[in-house]
Design an enzyme around this catalytic site. Structure first.
Site, PDB file in Angstrom:
ATOM      1  N   SER A 123       0.810  -1.228   0.000  1.00  0.00           N
ATOM      2  CA  SER A 123       0.000   0.000   0.000  1.00  0.00           C
ATOM      3  C   SER A 123       0.839   1.271   0.000  1.00  0.00           C
ATOM      4  O   SER A 123       1.913   1.339   0.618  1.00  0.00           O
ATOM      5  CB  SER A 123      -0.876  -0.016   1.254  1.00  0.00           C
ATOM      6  OG  SER A 123      -1.428   1.253   1.484  1.00  0.00           O
ATOM      7  N   GLU A 125       0.166   3.641   1.760  1.00  0.00           N
ATOM      8  CA  GLU A 125       0.238   4.079   3.162  1.00  0.00           C
ATOM      9  C   GLU A 125       1.641   3.853   3.725  1.00  0.00           C
ATOM     10  O   GLU A 125       2.006   4.441   4.742  1.00  0.00           O
ATOM     11  CB  GLU A 125      -0.784   3.327   4.021  1.00  0.00           C
ATOM     12  CG  GLU A 125      -2.201   3.859   3.921  1.00  0.00           C
ATOM     13  CD  GLU A 125      -2.355   5.274   4.450  1.00  0.00           C
ATOM     14  OE1 GLU A 125      -2.085   5.501   5.631  1.00  0.00           O
ATOM     15  OE2 GLU A 125      -2.729   6.161   3.663  1.00  0.00           O
ATOM     16  N   TYR A 147      -1.456   0.397  10.646  1.00  0.00           N
ATOM     17  CA  TYR A 147      -1.736  -0.266   9.361  1.00  0.00           C
ATOM     18  C   TYR A 147      -0.536  -0.104   8.417  1.00  0.00           C
ATOM     19  O   TYR A 147      -0.066  -1.082   7.820  1.00  0.00           O
ATOM     20  CB  TYR A 147      -2.995   0.336   8.726  1.00  0.00           C
ATOM     21  CG  TYR A 147      -3.209  -0.085   7.290  1.00  0.00           C
ATOM     22  CD1 TYR A 147      -3.780  -1.317   6.984  1.00  0.00           C
ATOM     23  CD2 TYR A 147      -2.829   0.741   6.229  1.00  0.00           C
ATOM     24  CE1 TYR A 147      -3.965  -1.714   5.652  1.00  0.00           C
ATOM     25  CE2 TYR A 147      -3.011   0.355   4.907  1.00  0.00           C
ATOM     26  CZ  TYR A 147      -3.580  -0.874   4.627  1.00  0.00           C
ATOM     27  OH  TYR A 147      -3.751  -1.263   3.318  1.00  0.00           O
TER      28      TYR A 147
HETATM   29  P1  NAP Z   1     -11.381  -4.658   1.958  1.00  0.00           P
HETATM   30  O1  NAP Z   1     -12.546  -4.317   1.095  1.00  0.00           O
HETATM   31  O2  NAP Z   1     -11.322  -4.113   3.344  1.00  0.00           O
HETATM   32  O3  NAP Z   1     -11.279  -6.262   2.039  1.00  0.00           O
HETATM   33  C1  NAP Z   1     -10.465  -6.905   2.973  1.00  0.00           C
HETATM   34  C2  NAP Z   1     -10.677  -8.389   2.857  1.00  0.00           C
HETATM   35  O4  NAP Z   1      -9.857  -9.070   3.814  1.00  0.00           O
HETATM   36  C3  NAP Z   1     -12.122  -8.862   3.154  1.00  0.00           C
HETATM   37  O5  NAP Z   1     -12.448  -9.883   2.244  1.00  0.00           O
HETATM   38  C4  NAP Z   1     -12.009  -9.416   4.564  1.00  0.00           C
HETATM   39  O6  NAP Z   1     -12.995 -10.392   4.874  1.00  0.00           O
HETATM   40  C5  NAP Z   1     -10.634 -10.058   4.482  1.00  0.00           C
HETATM   41  N1  NAP Z   1     -10.049 -10.381   5.792  1.00  0.00           N
HETATM   42  C6  NAP Z   1      -9.864  -9.543   6.838  1.00  0.00           C
HETATM   43  N2  NAP Z   1      -9.277 -10.195   7.857  1.00  0.00           N
HETATM   44  C7  NAP Z   1      -9.092 -11.468   7.446  1.00  0.00           C
HETATM   45  C8  NAP Z   1      -8.533 -12.619   8.045  1.00  0.00           C
HETATM   46  N3  NAP Z   1      -8.057 -12.611   9.292  1.00  0.00           N
HETATM   47  N4  NAP Z   1      -8.462 -13.768   7.323  1.00  0.00           N
HETATM   48  C9  NAP Z   1      -8.959 -13.822   6.070  1.00  0.00           C
HETATM   49  N5  NAP Z   1      -9.533 -12.763   5.449  1.00  0.00           N
HETATM   50  C10 NAP Z   1      -9.587 -11.605   6.131  1.00  0.00           C
HETATM   51  O7  NAP Z   1     -10.017  -4.234   1.250  1.00  0.00           O
HETATM   52  P2  NAP Z   1      -9.730  -3.839  -0.294  1.00  0.00           P
HETATM   53  O8  NAP Z   1      -9.949  -2.386  -0.462  1.00  0.00           O
HETATM   54  O9  NAP Z   1     -10.386  -4.812  -1.182  1.00  0.00           O
HETATM   55  O10 NAP Z   1      -8.147  -4.042  -0.349  1.00  0.00           O
HETATM   56  C11 NAP Z   1      -7.569  -5.312  -0.666  1.00  0.00           C
HETATM   57  C12 NAP Z   1      -6.147  -5.348  -0.158  1.00  0.00           C
HETATM   58  O11 NAP Z   1      -5.383  -4.302  -0.751  1.00  0.00           O
HETATM   59  C13 NAP Z   1      -5.992  -5.154   1.357  1.00  0.00           C
HETATM   60  O12 NAP Z   1      -4.885  -5.912   1.768  1.00  0.00           O
HETATM   61  C14 NAP Z   1      -5.675  -3.662   1.489  1.00  0.00           C
HETATM   62  O13 NAP Z   1      -4.969  -3.431   2.691  1.00  0.00           O
HETATM   63  C15 NAP Z   1      -4.823  -3.458   0.258  1.00  0.00           C
HETATM   64  N6  NAP Z   1      -4.819  -2.124  -0.327  1.00  0.00           N
HETATM   65  C16 NAP Z   1      -5.999  -1.511  -0.620  1.00  0.00           C
HETATM   66  C17 NAP Z   1      -5.969  -0.274  -1.241  1.00  0.00           C
HETATM   67  C18 NAP Z   1      -7.243   0.436  -1.632  1.00  0.00           C
HETATM   68  O14 NAP Z   1      -7.185   1.639  -1.928  1.00  0.00           O
HETATM   69  N7  NAP Z   1      -8.386  -0.255  -1.698  1.00  0.00           N
HETATM   70  C19 NAP Z   1      -4.737   0.319  -1.578  1.00  0.00           C
HETATM   71  C20 NAP Z   1      -3.567  -0.369  -1.260  1.00  0.00           C
HETATM   72  C21 NAP Z   1      -3.605  -1.600  -0.658  1.00  0.00           C
HETATM   73  P3  NAP Z   1     -14.467  -9.968   5.455  1.00  0.00           P
HETATM   74  O15 NAP Z   1     -15.300  -9.637   4.254  1.00  0.00           O
HETATM   75  O16 NAP Z   1     -14.872 -11.208   6.156  1.00  0.00           O
HETATM   76  O17 NAP Z   1     -14.257  -8.787   6.353  1.00  0.00           O
HETATM   77  O1  F7E Z   2      -8.991   8.171   3.991  1.00  0.00           O
HETATM   78  C1  F7E Z   2      -9.384  11.689   5.090  1.00  0.00           C
HETATM   79  C2  F7E Z   2      -8.476  10.827   5.929  1.00  0.00           C
HETATM   80  O2  F7E Z   2     -10.069   6.142   4.947  1.00  0.00           O
HETATM   81  C3  F7E Z   2      -8.474   9.018   2.991  1.00  0.00           C
HETATM   82  C4  F7E Z   2      -7.257   2.107   2.506  1.00  0.00           C
HETATM   83  O3  F7E Z   2      -7.786   1.386   1.413  1.00  0.00           O
HETATM   84  O4  F7E Z   2      -6.078   3.601   1.053  1.00  0.00           O
HETATM   85  C5  F7E Z   2      -7.022   3.552   2.098  1.00  0.00           C
HETATM   86  O5  F7E Z   2      -6.550   4.263   3.238  1.00  0.00           O
HETATM   87  C6  F7E Z   2      -8.214  10.401   3.560  1.00  0.00           C
HETATM   88  C7  F7E Z   2      -7.445  10.410   4.893  1.00  0.00           C
HETATM   89  O6  F7E Z   2      -8.377   5.937   3.045  1.00  0.00           O
HETATM   90  C8  F7E Z   2     -12.691  11.445   6.551  1.00  0.00           C
HETATM   91  O7  F7E Z   2      -7.942  11.564   7.031  1.00  0.00           O
HETATM   92  C9  F7E Z   2     -11.356  13.033   5.907  1.00  0.00           C
HETATM   93  O8  F7E Z   2      -6.417  11.362   4.818  1.00  0.00           O
HETATM   94  O9  F7E Z   2     -10.600   6.795   2.570  1.00  0.00           O
HETATM   95  P1  F7E Z   2      -9.604   6.720   3.651  1.00  0.00           P
HETATM   96  P2  F7E Z   2      -6.830   5.816   3.466  1.00  0.00           P
HETATM   97  O10 F7E Z   2      -6.611   6.082   4.901  1.00  0.00           O
HETATM   98  O11 F7E Z   2      -6.061   6.629   2.490  1.00  0.00           O
HETATM   99  C10 F7E Z   2      -4.791   3.054   1.369  1.00  0.00           C
HETATM  100  C11 F7E Z   2      -3.930   3.145   0.138  1.00  0.00           C
HETATM  101  C12 F7E Z   2      -4.873   1.693   1.950  1.00  0.00           C
HETATM  102  O12 F7E Z   2      -3.993   0.864   1.759  1.00  0.00           O
HETATM  103  C13 F7E Z   2      -5.951   1.456   2.958  1.00  0.00           C
HETATM  104  O13 F7E Z   2      -6.205   0.072   3.131  1.00  0.00           O
HETATM  105  O14 F7E Z   2      -9.471  11.014   3.843  1.00  0.00           O
HETATM  106  N1  F7E Z   2     -10.735  11.849   5.647  1.00  0.00           N
HETATM  107  N2  F7E Z   2     -12.548  12.809   6.470  1.00  0.00           N
HETATM  108  C14 F7E Z   2     -11.535  10.838   6.035  1.00  0.00           C
HETATM  109  N3  F7E Z   2     -11.378   9.500   5.982  1.00  0.00           N
HETATM  110  C15 F7E Z   2     -12.404   8.730   6.426  1.00  0.00           C
HETATM  111  N4  F7E Z   2     -12.289   7.385   6.343  1.00  0.00           N
HETATM  112  N5  F7E Z   2     -13.542   9.276   6.953  1.00  0.00           N
HETATM  113  C16 F7E Z   2     -13.742  10.629   7.050  1.00  0.00           C
HETATM  114  O15 F7E Z   2     -14.781  11.109   7.517  1.00  0.00           O
END
Ligand code: NAP
Ligand code: F7E
Length: 322
Positions: A123, A125, A147
């Site tokens: 990520s 992050e 995270y």
């Molecule tokens: P998500 O919607 O939160 O999905 C997370 C998945 O992980 C769900 O299927 C969840 O199952 C499963 N999970 C959680 N704990 C588990 C455990 N202990 N054992 C097995 N499965 C488990 O996340 P996403 O947005 O699709 O992201 C996919 C991956 O990419 C994650 O690793 C995330 O950290 C990473 N990532 C996401 C982004 C982004 O912008 N979306 C960017 C960079 C990296 P349940 O449905 O049962 O909760």
């Molecule tokens: O926040 C700001 C908050 O929770 C984005 C995950 O998929 O992407 C995701 O992480 C920004 C932050 O995503 C609210 O402070 C303002 O700066 O949508 P987010 P994230 O933290 O960037 C990365 C790449 C991952 O890997 C993670 O798994 O938005 N913000 N107001 C807020 N955020 C939330 N959630 N809620 C608010 O009300």
């Protein structure tokens, strides 16, 4: 037949990746954790075509058993505790799943079949308090949340198993990617759902945290293609995946509310509860390696992403479909 095992298949990315791999004639095995209610909302339409199996990244034995039984050619490790604010409330659980879970899967691969290709969902992050703008594969990490710290571990253990045991283990450093399937607590979906509720008279205001935060937002459907491409290369490697553009949460609000003929300033209320103990202020990718090596480029632009998400939430809430 190519067999893909996906952890996190019930999540946003897992559902798009399963669709992509089915379209390429893979047998898709999705790992789901046991729950008292079904978490299949995003993959309901795929259930006839995929195999779902119980397993958990906390549990080494379950991962070993699944690899023995299904003998995948590719493993996509998408499972994680992925919500950044939760990682401050549950830091040890986040470390156990998001960091050590990666080691458990790599160990299972090492013991069952070292030819299995492995994808780790790393990520942006990890860049946290950015040390360089834009961020590329060589930018040093400075995570700002438990995270982010856990993801740094997951990334480096992937690199380490590649170098120590010659595993095909690739790490995709993906910047934020969104879709109508994004969880409702993430800021983009919270905004588009809020816009639809306000427009339909179901909600009066939208409470948000830091509107100044800037992210490189792309479409999840485009990003799963990059995951697959990484495992089709001759060698495993690490790749930054993003759009190369950055936008603020405020800009996201402007476009989303504007698309519904609303002025965000009349509805958005700043709420301290949504500020973070340590913020990631700015993320912007340099995805040039992915463009040149993988031949990957994003298709959906920022404005299209925002408006599609608003339209889908309007449709869902006005028709009561979900
Ligand atoms: P998500 O919607 O939160 O999905 C997370 C998945 O992980 C769900 O299927 C969840 O199952 C499963 N999970 C959680 N704990 C588990 C455990 N202990 N054992 C097995 N499965 C488990 O996340 P996403 O947005 O699709 O992201 C996919 C991956 O990419 C994650 O690793 C995330 O950290 C990473 N990532 C996401 C982004 C982004 O912008 N979306 C960017 C960079 C990296 P349940 O449905 O049962 O909760
Ligand atoms: O926040 C700001 C908050 O929770 C984005 C995950 O998929 O992407 C995701 O992480 C920004 C932050 O995503 C609210 O402070 C303002 O700066 O949508 P987010 P994230 O933290 O960037 C990365 C790449 C991952 O890997 C993670 O798994 O938005 N913000 N107001 C807020 N955020 C939330 N959630 N809620 C608010 O009300």
């Amino acid at each position: 037949m190519a067999v893909a095992l996906i952890t996190g298949i019930t999540g946003q990315d897992g559902s798009y990746l399963a669709e992509l791999l089915l379209s390429k004639d893979y047998k898709v095995v999705g790992v789901v954790r046991r729950s008292s209610t079904s978490a299949f909302e995003r993959i309901e339409h795929l259930l006839d075509d995929i195999t779902t199996v119980q397993g958990d990244l906390h549990d080494q034995g379950s991962l070993l058993g699944l690899l023995e039984e299904y003998r995948p050619t590719e493993v996509y490790n998408l499972a994680a505790q992925s919500f950044v604010p939760t990682s401050w409330n549950q830091p040890a659980l986040t470390g156990d799943v998001t960091a050590l879970g990666v080691t458990r899967m790599l160990e299972a691969i090492r013991f069952v079949d070292t030819k299995i290709k492995f994808y780790q969902a790393s990520s942006s992050e990890m860049f946290g308090r950015v040390q360089e703008v834009p961020q590329s594969e060589s930018t040093p990490f400075y995570p700002r949340s438990p995270y982010g710290v856990a993801k740094v571990y997951g990334h480096w253990i992937t690199v380490n198993y590649r170098e120590s045991f010659d595993l095909f283990a690739s790490s995709g450093i993906l910047f934020n990617h969104e879709s109508p399937r994004r969880g409702l607590e993430f800021v983009t979906r919270k905004i588009t759902d809020g816009v639809a509720r306000i427009k339909l008279g179901m909600q009066k205001e939208l409470r948000l945290g830091n509107l100044k935060a800037q992210r490189d937002w792309g479409f999840a459907g485009d990003y799963v293609e990059a995951m697959w491409l990484m495992l089709q290369q001759d060698q495993s490697d690490s790749f930054v995946i993003g759009t190369g553009e950055t936008h603020s949460v405020r800009e996201f609000c402007e476009i989303a509310f504007g698309h519904a003929d609303l002025d965000y300033k009349e509805y958005v209320v700043k709420d301290e509860r949504f500020y973070r103990p340590a913020e990631v202020d700015l993320l912007i990718s340099d995805p040039s390696k992915a463009y040149s090596v993988l031949g990957w480029e994003p298709v959906v632009g920022f404005k299209e992403l925002v408006t599609v998400m608003v339209d889908e939430d309007m449709e869902r809430l006005s028709t009561g479909t979900k």
